[in-house]
Design a protein around this motif. Structure first.
Motif, PDB file in Angstrom:
ATOM      1  N   ASP A   1       0.909  -1.204   0.086  1.00  0.00           N
ATOM      2  CA  ASP A   1       0.139   0.048  -0.006  1.00  0.00           C
ATOM      3  C   ASP A   1       0.757   1.211   0.081  1.00  0.00           C
ATOM      4  N   ARG A   2       2.163   1.336   0.743  1.00  0.00           N
ATOM      5  CA  ARG A   2       2.990   2.534   0.726  1.00  0.00           C
ATOM      6  C   ARG A   2       3.582   2.613  -0.606  1.00  0.00           C
ATOM      7  N   VAL A   3       3.886   1.459  -1.431  1.00  0.00           N
ATOM      8  CA  VAL A   3       4.359   1.724  -2.706  1.00  0.00           C
ATOM      9  C   VAL A   3       3.357   2.251  -3.754  1.00  0.00           C
ATOM     10  N   GLU A   4       2.119   1.746  -3.379  1.00  0.00           N
ATOM     11  CA  GLU A   4       1.042   2.086  -4.233  1.00  0.00           C
ATOM     12  C   GLU A   4       0.612   3.662  -4.072  1.00  0.00           C
ATOM     13  N   ARG A   5       0.701   4.237  -2.643  1.00  0.00           N
ATOM     14  CA  ARG A   5       0.661   5.558  -2.538  1.00  0.00           C
ATOM     15  C   ARG A   5       1.627   6.434  -3.288  1.00  0.00           C
ATOM     16  N   GLN A   6       2.870   5.632  -3.192  1.00  0.00           N
ATOM     17  CA  GLN A   6       3.998   6.534  -3.736  1.00  0.00           C
ATOM     18  C   GLN A   6       4.054   6.728  -5.533  1.00  0.00           C
ATOM     19  N   VAL A   7       3.558   5.600  -5.788  1.00  0.00           N
ATOM     20  CA  VAL A   7       3.427   5.633  -7.446  1.00  0.00           C
ATOM     21  C   VAL A   7       2.300   6.443  -7.789  1.00  0.00           C
ATOM     22  N   SER A   8       1.207   6.639  -6.822  1.00  0.00           N
ATOM     23  CA  SER A   8       0.181   7.674  -7.272  1.00  0.00           C
ATOM     24  C   SER A   8       0.413   9.271  -7.136  1.00  0.00           C
ATOM     25  N   THR A   9       1.315   9.086  -5.936  1.00  0.00           N
ATOM     26  CA  THR A   9       1.826  10.516  -5.846  1.00  0.00           C
ATOM     27  C   THR A   9       2.372  11.118  -7.133  1.00  0.00           C
ATOM     28  N   MET A  10       3.436  10.137  -7.472  1.00  0.00           N
ATOM     29  CA  MET A  10       4.230  10.741  -8.906  1.00  0.00           C
ATOM     30  C   MET A  10       3.428  10.936  -9.849  1.00  0.00           C
ATOM     31  N   PHE A  11       2.223  10.084 -10.219  1.00  0.00           N
ATOM     32  CA  PHE A  11       1.368  10.295 -11.482  1.00  0.00           C
ATOM     33  C   PHE A  11       0.765  11.672 -10.866  1.00  0.00           C
ATOM     34  N   GLY A  12       0.268  11.716  -9.709  1.00  0.00           N
ATOM     35  CA  GLY A  12      -0.561  13.121  -9.365  1.00  0.00           C
ATOM     36  C   GLY A  12       0.326  14.270  -9.424  1.00  0.00           C
ATOM     37  N   LEU A  13       1.486  14.327  -9.063  1.00  0.00           N
ATOM     38  CA  LEU A  13       2.607  15.425  -9.361  1.00  0.00           C
ATOM     39  C   LEU A  13       2.526  15.652 -10.741  1.00  0.00           C
ATOM     40  N   ALA A  14       2.722  14.770 -11.494  1.00  0.00           N
ATOM     41  CA  ALA A  14       2.883  14.841 -12.861  1.00  0.00           C
ATOM     42  C   ALA A  14       1.821  15.504 -13.543  1.00  0.00           C
ATOM     43  N   GLY A  15       0.369  15.124 -13.102  1.00  0.00           N
ATOM     44  CA  GLY A  15      -0.636  15.867 -13.591  1.00  0.00           C
ATOM     45  C   GLY A  15      -0.797  17.353 -13.483  1.00  0.00           C
ATOM     46  N   LEU A  16      -0.163  17.491 -12.191  1.00  0.00           N
ATOM     47  CA  LEU A  16      -0.352  19.075 -11.629  1.00  0.00           C
ATOM     48  C   LEU A  16       0.928  19.812 -12.450  1.00  0.00           C
ATOM     49  N   LEU A  17       1.780  19.337 -12.459  1.00  0.00           N
ATOM     50  CA  LEU A  17       3.041  20.012 -13.599  1.00  0.00           C
ATOM     51  C   LEU A  17       2.466  19.937 -15.130  1.00  0.00           C
ATOM     52  N   PHE A  18       1.840  19.337 -15.524  1.00  0.00           N
ATOM     53  CA  PHE A  18       1.326  19.464 -16.971  1.00  0.00           C
ATOM     54  C   PHE A  18       0.171  20.727 -16.799  1.00  0.00           C
ATOM     55  N   LEU A  19      -0.598  20.722 -15.920  1.00  0.00           N
ATOM     56  CA  LEU A  19      -1.573  21.756 -15.698  1.00  0.00           C
ATOM     57  C   LEU A  19      -0.828  23.116 -15.529  1.00  0.00           C
ATOM     58  N   GLY A  20       0.246  23.069 -14.575  1.00  0.00           N
ATOM     59  CA  GLY A  20       1.208  24.267 -14.276  1.00  0.00           C
ATOM     60  C   GLY A  20       1.730  24.754 -15.459  1.00  0.00           C
ATOM     61  N   SER A  21       2.145  23.943 -16.452  1.00  0.00           N
ATOM     62  CA  SER A  21       2.699  24.355 -17.642  1.00  0.00           C
ATOM     63  C   SER A  21       1.712  25.292 -18.514  1.00  0.00           C
TER      64      SER A  21
ATOM     65  N   LYS B   1      -7.178   1.024  -7.606  1.00  0.00           N
ATOM     66  CA  LYS B   1      -7.873   1.885  -8.308  1.00  0.00           C
ATOM     67  C   LYS B   1      -7.006   3.224  -8.086  1.00  0.00           C
ATOM     68  N   LEU B   2      -6.159   3.429  -7.095  1.00  0.00           N
ATOM     69  CA  LEU B   2      -5.602   4.627  -6.691  1.00  0.00           C
ATOM     70  C   LEU B   2      -4.367   4.817  -7.826  1.00  0.00           C
ATOM     71  N   ILE B   3      -3.829   3.767  -8.206  1.00  0.00           N
ATOM     72  CA  ILE B   3      -2.961   3.964  -9.184  1.00  0.00           C
ATOM     73  C   ILE B   3      -3.608   4.150 -10.518  1.00  0.00           C
ATOM     74  N   ARG B   4      -4.530   3.276 -10.887  1.00  0.00           N
ATOM     75  CA  ARG B   4      -5.318   3.371 -12.300  1.00  0.00           C
ATOM     76  C   ARG B   4      -5.740   4.811 -12.381  1.00  0.00           C
ATOM     77  N   ARG B   5      -6.467   5.426 -11.350  1.00  0.00           N
ATOM     78  CA  ARG B   5      -7.165   6.625 -11.591  1.00  0.00           C
ATOM     79  C   ARG B   5      -5.972   7.983 -11.792  1.00  0.00           C
ATOM     80  N   SER B   6      -4.944   7.668 -10.749  1.00  0.00           N
ATOM     81  CA  SER B   6      -4.006   8.769 -10.815  1.00  0.00           C
ATOM     82  C   SER B   6      -3.067   8.909 -12.233  1.00  0.00           C
ATOM     83  N   LEU B   7      -3.004   7.590 -12.795  1.00  0.00           N
ATOM     84  CA  LEU B   7      -2.222   7.577 -13.958  1.00  0.00           C
ATOM     85  C   LEU B   7      -3.191   7.926 -15.121  1.00  0.00           C
ATOM     86  N   LEU B   8      -4.134   7.708 -15.138  1.00  0.00           N
ATOM     87  CA  LEU B   8      -5.129   8.082 -16.116  1.00  0.00           C
ATOM     88  C   LEU B   8      -5.341   9.569 -16.232  1.00  0.00           C
TER      89      LEU B   8
END
Length: 352
Positions: A48-68, A157-164
């Motif tokens: 679960d800890r790794v899942e949160r790490q991966v989802s955080t990376m995907f989430g930050l990537a989305g925020l950076l794309f929005l920030g650009s 689901k957390l990884i799937r949703r953050s990646l999409l």
């Protein structure tokens, strides 16, 4: 054993003595080593800890794309950022960092996901023919479904949703950055600065051209004489007009020309003038073969027959090069009878 050795070829030893070569047995297949479980395989909390790490990376990537996208509009285009002796455009730097780091986070998250959460059981498969039987195709689809299940994509689901979400936001910068391609051309290619009485000049020397200046088989890159001088405030307009109005002038034996209907008076003693811009995607052309009267586009090898209305004889171009009708003025120089009677450049518009 002695009988086997007697059948082996004899070779000369170091001191000239014959000896027997003993062939070694093939190395046996060592097989697959025992599978070692990872901590995420035995500890649900670690998974679960790794899942949160991966989802955080995907989430930050989305925020950076929005920030650009926000930075594209918020940061002035002429703002400068300095790092000691280095300096650069702040807008470009911010866009590059946001998109670049965002893509890095998606890649890093995918690697972490694959290494820590996806099934990593080792498998071996014998080689087989390249083609697949219907049964093998069914097995491949079954294996694909198993792989999907083992990846955890449907279960986590957390990884799937953050990646999409991050991949969806990645499309926003691409859409926003299209604005930098410039305004839509509209009907700008329908008109050029060519007009009745405009002299044809050499595009290097800017000297007007007389029919006597050209010999049979010669091709000259030319431009209209009414191009305005380059000024800092009008440099873009100048380059646009020059690009649209660029032409090639060629002299062919009159008896070798097949004049299209309606263009009987468009040439002067075998001298013809065509747009220099390829009708495929707009590359400049001037690679001329005098024996065939063919001119070749260097980008995608579209070939036009200048002795036959510049019709396409090879390549992806869909229409002939537009022709500029020529005349001679009172001083004996080549001039245009009018502008082009059709759009120049790449044929991306809808034509009736």
């Amino acid at each position: 054993m002695s009988d086997e050795k007697s059948n082996l070829p004899a070779v000369s030893g170091e001191h000239g003595h014959d000896s027997q070569v003993v062939l070694a047995e093939p190395i046996p297949d060592p097989g697959i080593e025992p599978h070692e479980l990872r901590i995420t395989d035995v500890d649900p909390k670690a998974a679960d800890r790794v899942e949160r790490q991966v989802s955080t990376m995907f989430g930050l990537a989305g925020l950076l794309f929005l920030g650009s996208c926000v930075a594209y509009f918020a940061i002035p285009r002429d703002s400068i950022v300095e790092f000691g002796p280095l300096s650069g455009n702040a807008n470009n730097l911010t866009l590059g960092l946001c998109v670049g780091i965002g893509l890095f986070l998606i890649g890093a998250g995918a690697i972490q996901w694959a290494k820590k959460l996806m099934v990593d059981t080792e498998i071996a498969e014998d080689r087989h023919d390249a083609h697949s039987t219907p049964q093998q195709k069914t097995e491949i689809m079954d294996a694909f479904q198993v792989g999907v299940a083992e990846s955890g994509f449907t279960r986590r689901k957390l990884i799937r949703r953050s990646l999409l979400a991050s991949m969806g936001l990645l499309g926003l910068p691409a859409i926003v950055f299209l604005r930098d391609l410039g305004p839509l051309p509209g009907r700008s290619l329908y008109t050029t600065i060519w007009a009745k009485g405009i002299r044809v000049v050499n595009d290097v020397t800017l000297r007007p051209i007389k029919p006597s200046d050209l010999i049979v088989g010669q091709l000259v890159n030319a431009a209209p004489a009414n191009l305005a001088p380059i000024e800092e405030e009008s440099a873009v307009t100048y380059q646009n007009e020059k690009a649209k109005a660029a032409v090639i002038v060629v002299r062919i034996k009159p008896e070798e020309i097949r004049t299209p209907a309606g263009r009987e008076n468009w040439g002067i003693d075998g001298i013809l003038c065509y747009s220099k811009i390829c009708t495929h995607v707009g590359c400049p052309i001037s690679l001329y073969e005098q024996t065939t009267h063919h001119v070749l586009c260097p980008c995608h090898q579209s070939t036009f027959d200048l002795a036959d209305g510049a019709k396409v004889v090879f390549g992806p171009a869909a229409r002939p090069l537009p022709q500029l009708p020529l005349a001679v003025d009172s001083e004996g120089y080549l001039v245009a009878q009018s502008g082009f009677n059709e759009p120049v450049g790449a044929s991306f518009w809808e034509r009736g």
